[in-house]
Design an enzyme around this catalytic site. Structure first.
Site, PDB file in Angstrom:
ATOM      1  N   GLU A  67      -8.161  -2.078  -8.239  1.00 19.53           N
ATOM      2  CA  GLU A  67      -7.699  -3.391  -8.071  1.00 19.53           C
ATOM      3  C   GLU A  67      -6.083  -3.007  -8.357  1.00 19.53           C
ATOM      4  OE1 GLU A  67      -9.703  -6.616 -10.361  1.00 19.53           O
ATOM      5  OE2 GLU A  67      -8.040  -7.761  -9.410  1.00 19.53           O
ATOM      6  N   ARG A  80     -11.465 -14.101 -19.377  1.00 23.03           N
ATOM      7  CA  ARG A  80     -12.844 -14.019 -19.089  1.00 23.03           C
ATOM      8  C   ARG A  80     -13.792 -13.772 -20.311  1.00 23.03           C
ATOM      9  NH1 ARG A  80     -16.353 -14.399 -14.835  1.00 23.03           N
ATOM     10  NH2 ARG A  80     -14.621 -14.677 -13.418  1.00 23.03           N
ATOM     11  N   GLU A 114     -20.938  -8.241 -10.646  1.00 20.63           N
ATOM     12  CA  GLU A 114     -20.779  -7.903 -12.113  1.00 20.63           C
ATOM     13  C   GLU A 114     -21.813  -8.171 -13.041  1.00 20.63           C
ATOM     14  OE1 GLU A 114     -16.901 -10.142 -11.505  1.00 20.63           O
ATOM     15  OE2 GLU A 114     -16.049  -8.696 -12.979  1.00 20.63           O
TER      16      GLU A 114
END
Lengths: 768, 468
Positions: free
Chosen positions: A226, A304, A705
């Protein structure tokens, strides 16, 4: 349907970055990095490298024409270190030569003068020293102080989980082709072409329009490509700009493991309070996230963790605080699960602890505290429909959990040298980028005059099957077969401003944009068909490559419709944009609706432990998973199985170790072990039936995920097996549960609990 | 010059003998289906097949091309994924596609090649055995479940069509697993010219290269090397009146399947399952494992327990040295300049004695041991007459615990003896903390491995519950 790439994969004809033909005269770049974890750089010595045969140039920060900055969320990371180095391996020079081997050898001849500065490697130590990436964040609800008073049981403990190397088998890499007017075209192994484009433009000091980033596929990524793919593209671009030659930079495995970021290690303190029936009344947790030396995506990852701190449980009174701590290790980064696994491990540890102390069966505790339909998460979002209970009961029933338990009890009663353990792990995972603006995507469809269709989106294919899913969405919506559709490479000149293919959202966002573009396109074509056939518009549809009237095929095929439409000057190109609706989050109150929806599931894990040696096997993992109306069960099943096994690795074998000077010790495949064919357990997967999801494309659910979380079951099953052998010893929560930890537990309980407790790691001898 | 056949093409190249075959394939032959993943034989993305002509037939073995020196493939047939492709997908490829057993695809060509190796050389063609042929191939995407599903059906479906080994190639051509050109390879290999001899002085002697290619890749690519495997005399296993003799270039996989070796090392085939992967065992040699001098060399530990001796050779002179005297310190050998290990020999009186081996590593397969142990016991009615306990990973060199072993003479084989002796072993070792474990772990592992090896050697006398 299988992956659209499958046939070229098995023939070895799928091209990855390093396979793409390059022009004669292409140069090869290799980065050189710091040997110290924290120091002032007083001089960089590049003469030996420059004089090495085959070397064209050596670039340092001074050679950067634009801004020496690769940070995306927080601008705190140079491409090439200038005055200071902050971790071992931090790049400060790039060697460019006529062959990869020459550049690699020359890179070893680069040295620097360092003035050492104090270095910190531990998150808690960094927190004590006030070293934070960003201010801490706290999510709270209810009245914690009052709640503690009502609790019958209150427990506190510390939980540690380790880092994890992505170990995509294709290492990071990029090729930069210089083009006219200072522009550059890049093939880059990136999950985030736009981030790469933006940073390259910044480094070179040119507008984004002059940077084209193209990628057809990645040989694995898992979050590791990423933000972490960008520096290598930027170095290649810098070298191409300087030399005006094509420059290829492919990291060797050693450099990849030493220079790129990994999963964040977390150290956490929890306090949990329950009533006599095992209802959790209060939960308080502090997460110390080891962020490494720069922000990278750490703050988003911590978000998260805060959202997933309660996993699938509803707890009325909570306070959750996250600290992103700056240390002198390579910046930790995105890795499948993105902070959720670390947080879920803590609450599951707390429940395990509570079960051990109260004597209430852990499964009972888990089920008793499930979030129910209509209840509200601790961050204020109401859950319309909870599949938690249904997934768990289907899992227990289908796989006959009570019989499994009986079998394990029997086994343990009859065996001394081995013990079995079982665990049940329910999961809940929120889908959407928690950075709300990222929840957008575009699709561009061209229909060519022969009826073939190309689709371009911002989604990057890395084996997760997103191209196949997009082709399926397009085919279904257009009413033609998938074979007519080609998904083109992901390219910033065809689709601009792409969000990274991450957060499991690749198919959701880009699939929805594709759906919208397909819908608009087919609508226009049917308007035209209705005129051509002189029938009412409402009667016309496209099905199986034919224009149908009242569901009956006419003689007008897709191909002839397209040919006619072109001659009649009907636009055969459609762009569409999608932004996930109804997402909102208020950072002042830390409440809102950050997720489009949630994914549920449950897994049963069985392990066998050799109580003489501490060696173990993971025998089986049995899963019921909620994929909505799966777009492709074979692909989704592959994501579930693959995610699970990565999670198992994180919890068991995969141990990132650093020496006392911050140098990576487990920096090769000989010292860092991931699951192999023999290690992987027998896996059974069932989909939760009749669980359509109106909040994503064609009622599907994201799948990348969430299944990673199932791997955690191995830790708790192993803990159960350990306790079957040593019932008097306390539970402990330090992952990974390596064969070293199991043997130490079996033989020497007092030493357990703290990670890296052995200071002698610095006494490294080569044992290979 | 080296001469070999790459897929269907004759290659004569003057590239250095120490160049990695992977680099030749990718950068000289421009065949990019063979991937570079780790360059240390641990991922299998670069797996190829190397076929040799033996008694008129081609015999193929899988190898990781990153660790394979070019000199090694002189006179061989090298097969990459491109050499298996036909106009349609072959049954192996089709099965992987049908079961979605490929995701990112980067490891897939290596798996297809390795599975082709299974069809070429497996005698049983059982699905379970197919797993062993791809044990050296890491897939980070699938979790192996879909790969297993593909494997479990494939051999079964083809079993009836596939004939025994000598006729195997033509049968595989008929089923479509191999392209037709394979039928002509044996005769083409027979006509290949020899390689030029190495003329320069003091070449580096390379066994399998599986450690040297990791540790000194640049040296190997630049300096003259001699491939020990090419010397037929070093590849022999034989039994004389007094000894089992193992040539230093015998590979671990050959050792694993040799019936004579199994008489000296009971159960060795299972023990060697824990040593690297099939791809590596096809390359790695016994002599290489000995001179690499790793303190945790699995083969060395086994040999120490069986009282092995080395036949060392300097020009035409030979001398005998007990293996236990070969290691002087960390990676220091009792070798004179120019001297090399020719043969490893085991005294014949070892034959048939109880022998056991165990290792502890983070991952059970294809991993380097944290600690390993091998034990050999001679006894008369459970009274020990002679014992040898060898342990690795607990000192700078692989150790034979001589004093401890001798102290066992006259002892009864019993749980008490085992508990006592395994605790006493800790006084004889000096492990260090490193990436493979802390000092305390290695001490405990050593103790527990000795217990578990004894227990497995004498399961009737020493039951598990007596050791827990």
């Amino acid at each position: 349907m299988s992956l659209i790439d499958a046939a070229s994969h098995v023939r070895g004809e799928s091209l990855y970055v390093d396979d793409i033909p390059v022009p004669a005269g292409t140069l090869y770049a290799v980065p050189a990095g710091s040997r110290m974890a924290h120091a002032r750089l007083t001089a960089i010595h590049t003469e030996d490298a420059r004089n090495f045969p085959g070397i064209v140039c050596v670039l340092t920060a001074d050679d950067i024409p634009g801004q020496n900055q690769i940070g995306t969320i927080i601008m705190d990371e140079p491409l090439l270190a200038e005055d200071c180095v902050h971790y071992v391996g931090q790049p400060f020079a790039v060697v460019v030569g006529t062959s990869r081997m020459a550049a690699e050898q020359a890179a070893k001849r680069i040295s620097a003068d360092y003035t050492p500065l104090p270095a910190i490697f531990d998150a808690r130590e960094a927190a004590s020293a006030g070293q934070f990436i960003a201010p801490s964040r706290t999510f709270a609800c209810g009245d914690l102080a009052k709640a503690w008073e009502k609790c019958v049981t209150i427990l506190e403990n510390r939980v540690d989980s380790g880092s994890q190397e992505h170990l995509y088998i294709e290492t990071q890499g990029s090729i930069a082709f210089p083009a006219e007017n200072d522009s550059v075209r890049l093939i880059s192994g990136t999950q985030s072409p736009t981030s790469t484009q933006k940073v390259v433009a910044r480094i070179l000091g040119i507008p984004m329009t002059k940077v084209e980033v193209d990628i057809r596929r990645l040989g694995g990524a898992f979050g590791g490509k990423e933000d972490q793919a960008t520096p290598w593209a930027a170095m290649a671009a810098l070298a191409a700009r300087r030399t005006q030659k094509t420059v290829k930079l492919i990291l060797n495995r050693h450099d990849d493991m030493h220079m790129t970021g990994k999963r964040h290690p977390y150290s956490s303190d929890y306090k949990i309070g329950l009533d006599a029936e095992g209802r959790i009344l209060a939960y308080e947790v502090d997460f110390y996230q080891n962020a490494g030396a720069a922000a990278d995506l750490s703050t988003s990852i911590l978000d998260r963790s805060l959202y997933h701190a309660l996993n699938v449980y509803h707890i009325p009174n909570v306070r959750i605080t996250g600290y992103s701590c700056r240390t002198n290790l390579p910046p930790f980064t995105a890795f499948r699960g993105f902070g959720a696994p670390q947080a879920v491990f803590v609450i599951e540890s707390a429940l395990t602890h509570a079960a051990a102390v109260t004597g209430i069966d852990k499964l009972t505790l888990q089920a008793r505290n499930f979030i129910q339909s209509g209840q509200t998460f601790h961050y204020g979002q109401t859950l319309p429909v909870s599949h938690a209970g249904r997934a768990l009961s289907e899992c227990l029933n289908h796989y006959q959990y009570p019989e499994l338990q009986t079998r394990v009890r029997h086994f343990n009663a009859q065996h001394y040298g081995s013990k079995k353990g079982l665990s049940v792990l329910p999961i809940c995972f929120g889908i959407s980028f928690t950075t709300i603006f990222l929840n957008q995507a575009s699709a561009l469809i061209h229909v060519y005059t022969d009826g073939s269709v190309s689709v371009s989106t911002g989604a990057v294919e890395m084996g997760q099957g997103v191209y196949t899913k997009i082709a399926r969405v397009c085919a279904r919506t257009l009413g033609i077969s998938s074979e007519r559709i080609t998904i083109l490479s992901t390219n910033t000149t065809r689709v601009a401003n792409t969000s990274p293919t991450a957060a499991s959202t690749g198919a959701d966002l880009n699939g929805m944009a594709t759906f919208e573009a397909s819908r608009l396109l087919v609508s226009r074509l049917l308007d035209f068909a209705a005129l051509e056939l002189s029938v009412p518009r409402t009667a016309v549809t496209l099905q199986n490559n034919f224009v149908c009237v009242s569901d009956c095929p006419t003689e007008l095929t897709w191909d002839s419709l397209i040919a006619k439409a072109y001659l009649n000057r009907i636009c055969l190109t459609q762009h569409a944009f999608y932004a996930t609706p109804d997402l909102a989050f208020d950072r002042t109150t830390e409440t809102g609706s950050p997720f489009a929806y949630h994914v549920f599931g449950a897994a049963i894990t069985e392990v066998t432990l050799d109580t003489l040696t501490g060696a173990y096997t993971i025998d089986s993992v049995k899963i019921v998973h909620d994929a909505g109306e799966s777009l492709d069960r074979a692909i989704d099943c592959g994501q579930i199985e693959g995610g699970l096994v990565q999670g198992l690795g994180w919890m068991t074998l995969e141990e990132i170790q650093y020496g006392a000077e911050g140098q990576l010790l487990s920096g090769s495949l000989a010292t860092y072990k991931v699951p192999d064919l023999h290690f992987a357990p027998a896996i059974e997967v069932r989909f939760l039936e009749q669980a359509p999801n109106p909040r994503a494309v064609l009622n599907s659910k994201a799948v990348g995920e969430p299944p990673f979380l199932y791997g955690m079951g191995a830790y708790f099953a192993l803990l159960e097996a350990l306790q079957a052998a040593q019932p008097e010893k306390p539970v402990f929560f330090t992952a990974p549960m390596t064969p070293e930890r199991t043997l130490l537990y079996l033989m020497e309980p007092s030493k357990l609990g703290l990670p890296n407790e052995d200071p002698a790691l610095q006494a490294m001898h080569k044992t290979h | 010059m080296h001469h070999f056949i790459l897929n269907n093409t004759l290659i004569s190249t003057d590239r250095p003998a120490g160049m990695a075959v992977l680099d030749f394939i990718r950068t000289e032959a421009n065949l990019t289906g063979t991937k570079s993943g780790c360059r240390e034989g641990d991922c299998g993305a670069c797996t190829i097949l190397v076929g040799r002509l033996e008694s008129g037939h081609m015999h193929y073995q899988s190898m990781t091309s990153c660790l394979l020196p070019l000199g090694h493939i002189q006179g061989a047939h090298v097969v990459t994924i491109e050499g298996l492709n036909q106009s349609d997908l072959n049954p192996v490829q089709q099965q992987i596609v049908d079961h979605s057993a490929t995701q990112c695809g980067f490891c897939t060509p290596g798996i297809v090649v390795a599975l082709t190796g299974f069809f070429l050389s497996s005698s049983t063609l059982e699905a379970q055995e197919a797993h062993r042929y791809i044990e050296g191939n890491i897939c980070r995407c699938t979790g192996y479940a879909s790969i297993r599903r593909a494997l479990d059906l494939l051999p079964e479906a083809l079993k009836d069509q596939i004939r025994p080994i000598p006729d195997r190639i033509s049968a595989l051509i008929q089923t479509g697993i191999l392209p037709g050109y394979f039928s002509s390879i044996a005769s083409r290999i027979a006509r290949l010219p020899e390689a030029d001899p190495v003329s320069k002085a003091d070449p580096i002697i390379v066994g399998g290269g599986t450690d040297l290619m990791v540790q000194r890749p640049t040296d190997l690519a630049g300096l003259p090397i001699v491939i020990a495997r090419r010397d037929p005399d070093l590849n022999l296993i034989s039994e004389t009146a007094d000894y089992l003799e193992i040539g230093s270039a015998v590979t671990i996989e050959t050792l694993k399947h040799d019936a004579r070796v199994a008489q000296y090392f009971p159960n060795i085939s299972n023990h060697l399952d824990l040593v690297s992967s099939k791809h590596i065992r096809h390359m790695a040699t016994v002599g290489g494992n000995i001179v690499n001098a790793s303190p945790i060399a699995d083969i060395v530990i086994m040999l120490l327990a069986q009282n092995a001796e080395l036949v060392l050779e300097l020009a035409t002179a030979q001398r005998i040295l007990p293996l236990k005297n070969f290691y002087l310190g960390y990676k220091k050998l009792a070798l004179q300049p120019g001297e090399r290990v020719r043969v490893i020999r085991i005294p014949r009186d070892i034959k048939g004695l109880p022998f056991g081996f165990a290792k502890l590593s983070k991952r059970t397969h294809l991993d380097i041991a944290s600690v390993n142990a091998a034990i050999s016991i001679q006894h008369s009615d459970h009274i020990i007459t002679s014992a040898r306990i060898a342990v690795g990973g607990v000192a700078p060199i692989p150790c034979l615990l001589d004093t401890l072993s001798q102290s066992l003479s006259g002892e009864k084989i019993s749980p008490e003896t085992v508990l006592r002796i395994s605790e006493k072993a800790l006084q004889a070792i000096q492990p260090i903390s490193d990436v493979r474990g802390s000092i305390r772990y290695k001490q405990l592992a050593c103790q527990q491995l000795i217990r578990t090896v004894f227990q497995k050697m004498f399961p009737e006398t020493i039951r598990e519950e007596m050791l827990v």
